[in-house]
Design a protein around this motif. Structure first.
Motif, mmCIF file in Angstrom:
data_model
loop_
_atom_site.group_PDB
_atom_site.id
_atom_site.type_symbol
_atom_site.label_atom_id
_atom_site.label_comp_id
_atom_site.label_asym_id
_atom_site.label_seq_id
_atom_site.Cartn_x
_atom_site.Cartn_y
_atom_site.Cartn_z
ATOM 1 N N HIS A 51 0.651 -1.106 -0.372
ATOM 2 C CA HIS A 51 -0.252 -0.157 0.207
ATOM 3 C C HIS A 51 0.525 1.791 -0.419
ATOM 4 N N TYR A 52 1.821 1.053 0.070
ATOM 5 C CA TYR A 52 2.973 2.640 -0.071
ATOM 6 C C TYR A 52 3.555 2.428 -1.483
ATOM 7 N N SER A 53 3.680 3.492 -1.660
ATOM 8 C CA SER A 53 4.464 3.995 -2.847
ATOM 9 C C SER A 53 5.563 5.452 -2.394
ATOM 10 N N LYS A 54 6.638 6.004 -2.995
ATOM 11 C CA LYS A 54 7.713 6.143 -2.715
ATOM 12 C C LYS A 54 7.137 8.221 -3.932
ATOM 13 N N VAL A 55 7.375 9.128 -2.681
ATOM 14 C CA VAL A 55 6.677 10.079 -3.131
ATOM 15 C C VAL A 55 7.438 11.471 -3.020
ATOM 16 N N CYS A 56 8.504 11.240 -2.473
ATOM 17 C CA CYS A 56 9.141 12.215 -2.707
ATOM 18 C C CYS A 56 10.845 11.839 -1.803
ATOM 19 N N GLU A 57 11.670 12.665 -2.633
ATOM 20 C CA GLU A 57 13.023 12.699 -2.388
ATOM 21 C C GLU A 57 13.925 13.765 -0.769
ATOM 22 N N ILE A 58 14.814 14.106 0.045
ATOM 23 C CA ILE A 58 14.588 15.154 0.382
ATOM 24 C C ILE A 58 16.487 14.684 0.433
ATOM 25 N N VAL A 59 16.451 16.239 0.978
ATOM 26 C CA VAL A 59 17.929 15.900 1.065
ATOM 27 C C VAL A 59 18.373 16.309 2.439
ATOM 28 N N ALA A 60 18.893 16.481 3.921
ATOM 29 C CA ALA A 60 18.545 16.630 4.956
ATOM 30 C C ALA A 60 19.357 16.787 5.666
ATOM 31 N N GLU A 61 20.061 15.945 6.741
ATOM 32 C CA GLU A 61 21.265 15.954 8.092
ATOM 33 C C GLU A 61 20.710 14.770 8.715
ATOM 34 N N THR A 79 12.483 17.082 -3.781
ATOM 35 C CA THR A 79 12.515 16.144 -4.785
ATOM 36 C C THR A 79 10.945 15.749 -5.249
ATOM 37 N N ARG A 80 9.705 15.983 -5.584
ATOM 38 C CA ARG A 80 8.712 15.326 -6.178
ATOM 39 C C ARG A 80 7.925 14.704 -6.621
ATOM 40 N N LEU A 81 7.938 13.096 -6.241
ATOM 41 C CA LEU A 81 7.771 12.203 -7.318
ATOM 42 C C LEU A 81 6.793 11.730 -7.503
#
Length: 122
Positions: A51-61, A79-81
């Protein structure tokens, strides 16, 4: 406790959220399971895979900064996918770089809980 600082660089994380049509189905037909995910962050591996999917990538510490950026920005670190909502209980954050590469954390009502590695789910 959840600091995974890489003093040289910030890291990439991916955010996984329940697919909206699946969320609606679970809310209507499996309300207890949906309640456990939404209010307590109890996500069984089978539910995550189906039931889950990748929705974005985030650059963080670290995970805390991923949560902050996913809720208030700045947008240039996202980065929204796919369509996504703000990061909340029951969402999953996967570490894409560094020592904990492949580990998945579930957002809990207070903090995060290590879920599995990508290999363990495969």
């Amino acid at each position: 406790m959840y600091r995974m600082r890489n003093e040289e660089n910030i890291m990439k994380f991916s955010v996984h959220q329940m697919i909206p049509s699946h969320r609606k189905y679970l809310a209507e037909y499996k309300s207890d399971e949906y309640f456990q995910v939404s209010f307590y962050g109890k996500v069984p591996p089978s539910l995550f895979l189906a039931h889950y999917s990748k929705v974005c990538e985030i650059v963080a510490e670290d995970l805390n900064e991923v949560f902050e950026i996913g809720n208030i920005g700045p947008e240039d670190k996202i980065t929204r996918l796919d369509r996504m909502h703000s990061i909340s209980v029951g969402d999953a954050i996967r570490v894409e770089e560094g020592d904990e590469f492949g580990f998945i954390y579930i957002v809990k009502p207070a903090g995060f809980e290590r879920f599995h590695t990508s290999r363990e789910l495969a």
